[in-house]
Design an enzyme around this catalytic site. Structure first.
Site, short mmCIF file in Angstrom:
data_model
loop_
_atom_site.label_atom_id
_atom_site.label_comp_id
_atom_site.label_asym_id
_atom_site.label_seq_id
_atom_site.Cartn_x
_atom_site.Cartn_y
_atom_site.Cartn_z
N HIS A 1 0.84 -1.21 0.00
CA HIS A 1 0.00 0.00 0.00
C HIS A 1 0.88 1.26 0.00
O HIS A 1 0.59 2.23 -0.70
CB HIS A 1 -0.89 0.03 1.25
CG HIS A 1 -1.91 -1.07 1.34
ND1 HIS A 1 -2.14 -1.80 2.48
CD2 HIS A 1 -2.76 -1.57 0.40
CE1 HIS A 1 -3.09 -2.69 2.26
NE2 HIS A 1 -3.48 -2.57 1.00
N LYS B 1 -16.50 -6.49 8.15
CA LYS B 1 -15.18 -7.11 8.20
C LYS B 1 -14.69 -7.19 9.64
O LYS B 1 -14.98 -6.33 10.46
CB LYS B 1 -14.19 -6.27 7.39
CG LYS B 1 -14.17 -6.65 5.93
CD LYS B 1 -12.91 -6.11 5.28
CE LYS B 1 -12.71 -6.69 3.90
NZ LYS B 1 -11.49 -6.18 3.27
N ARG C 1 -2.29 -6.70 -7.66
CA ARG C 1 -1.16 -7.61 -7.40
C ARG C 1 -1.11 -8.76 -8.38
O ARG C 1 -0.08 -9.38 -8.57
CB ARG C 1 -1.26 -8.17 -5.98
CG ARG C 1 -1.06 -7.14 -4.89
CD ARG C 1 -1.47 -7.65 -3.55
NE ARG C 1 -2.91 -7.89 -3.51
CZ ARG C 1 -3.59 -8.25 -2.43
NH1 ARG C 1 -2.95 -8.43 -1.29
NH2 ARG C 1 -4.89 -8.44 -2.48
N SER D 1 -2.88 -7.90 3.57
CA SER D 1 -3.18 -7.49 4.96
C SER D 1 -3.70 -8.67 5.77
O SER D 1 -3.34 -8.83 6.94
CB SER D 1 -4.23 -6.37 4.96
OG SER D 1 -3.73 -5.22 4.35
O1 PNS Z 1 -8.93 -3.14 0.59
P1 PNS Z 1 -10.27 -3.62 0.13
O2 PNS Z 1 -10.94 -4.43 1.21
O3 PNS Z 1 -10.20 -4.34 -1.18
O4 PNS Z 1 -11.15 -2.29 -0.07
C1 PNS Z 1 -12.44 -2.39 -0.63
C2 PNS Z 1 -13.08 -1.01 -0.79
C3 PNS Z 1 -13.24 -0.32 0.55
C4 PNS Z 1 -12.20 -0.16 -1.69
C5 PNS Z 1 -14.41 -1.29 -1.49
O5 PNS Z 1 -15.11 -2.26 -0.79
C6 PNS Z 1 -15.28 -0.05 -1.63
O6 PNS Z 1 -15.06 0.76 -2.50
N1 PNS Z 1 -16.28 0.05 -0.73
C7 PNS Z 1 -17.22 1.14 -0.71
C8 PNS Z 1 -18.61 0.70 -1.09
C9 PNS Z 1 -18.82 0.78 -2.59
O7 PNS Z 1 -18.63 1.81 -3.22
N2 PNS Z 1 -19.22 -0.35 -3.17
C10 PNS Z 1 -19.49 -0.50 -4.56
C11 PNS Z 1 -18.24 -0.87 -5.33
S1 PNS Z 1 -18.65 -1.23 -7.02
#
Ligand code: PNS
Length: 160
Positions: free
Chosen positions: A17, A41, A93, A131
């Site tokens: 990150h 989560k 990744r 993570s």
């Molecule tokens: O590190 P992660 O867990 O892959 O992060 C995921 C995250 C927080 C980036 C993603 O879940 C997100 O954008 N959540 C916000 C809700 C949202 O917009 N959902 C629709 C996505 S199409």
């Protein structure tokens, strides 16, 4: 001015990150690290703890003039719009990330066509870091010092 949002859970913020953040800060005028408040989560760190750690990482890299960190709840496209940002940065990744990110990029772009998702490919030395696995190693008393900075190592030690 190009405003970009770098969203994620960052529980914890890994060296992968940190590298994506550093590289993004060289491309965009302003990068906001956006911590998604995903209550489903099982997080190790609270949002406030992650904000504090990522602020320390930003200071450590020396990019405090063009990077900041905030949390958000709800849709990332709405958060980006509220910040006048039209770019989402995603670190990729490998193919598993790509498949998932492709879906999200497609749906986000349909919800808000003004927002572009930019994929930054992880550097090879960070492409295996996750993570979730850092947390697993920490719970099992393993050595995670190659995967997170000293800042995050100190925070994990306070938790586990
Ligand atoms: O590190 P992660 O867990 O892959 O992060 C995921 C995250 C927080 C980036 C993603 O879940 C997100 O954008 N959540 C916000 C809700 C949202 O917009 N959902 C629709 C996505 S199409």
């Amino acid at each position: 001015m190009s405003f970009a949002v770098y969203p994620g859970s960052f529980d914890p913020f890994t060296l992968g990150h940190k590298d994506i953040l550093l590289r993004s800060s060289k491309i965009f005028d302003k990068v906001i690290v956006a911590i998604g408040e995903n209550h489903s989560k099982n997080n190790l760190f609270t949002v406030e703890e992650r904000i504090n750690d990522i602020n320390n990482e930003i200071n450590d890299i020396g990019i405090e003039n063009n990077a900041s960190v905030e949390s958000f709840s709800g849709l990332i496209v709405d958060f980006a719009r509220s910040k006048n940002a039209n770019i989402l940065i995603k670190g990729v990744r490998g193919p598993v990330d790509y498949d998932y990110e492709l879906q999200m990029a497609g749906m986000n772009s349909t919800m808000n066509p003004d927002i572009e998702t930019i994929f930054l490919i992880s550097r090879p030395e960070f492409s295996y870091i996750s993570s979730s696995l850092v947390k697993q190693i920490a719970f099992m008393r393993g050595d995670y010092s190659n995967f997170v900075s000293q800042i995050i190592q100190d925070s994990i030690k306070q938790k586990i």
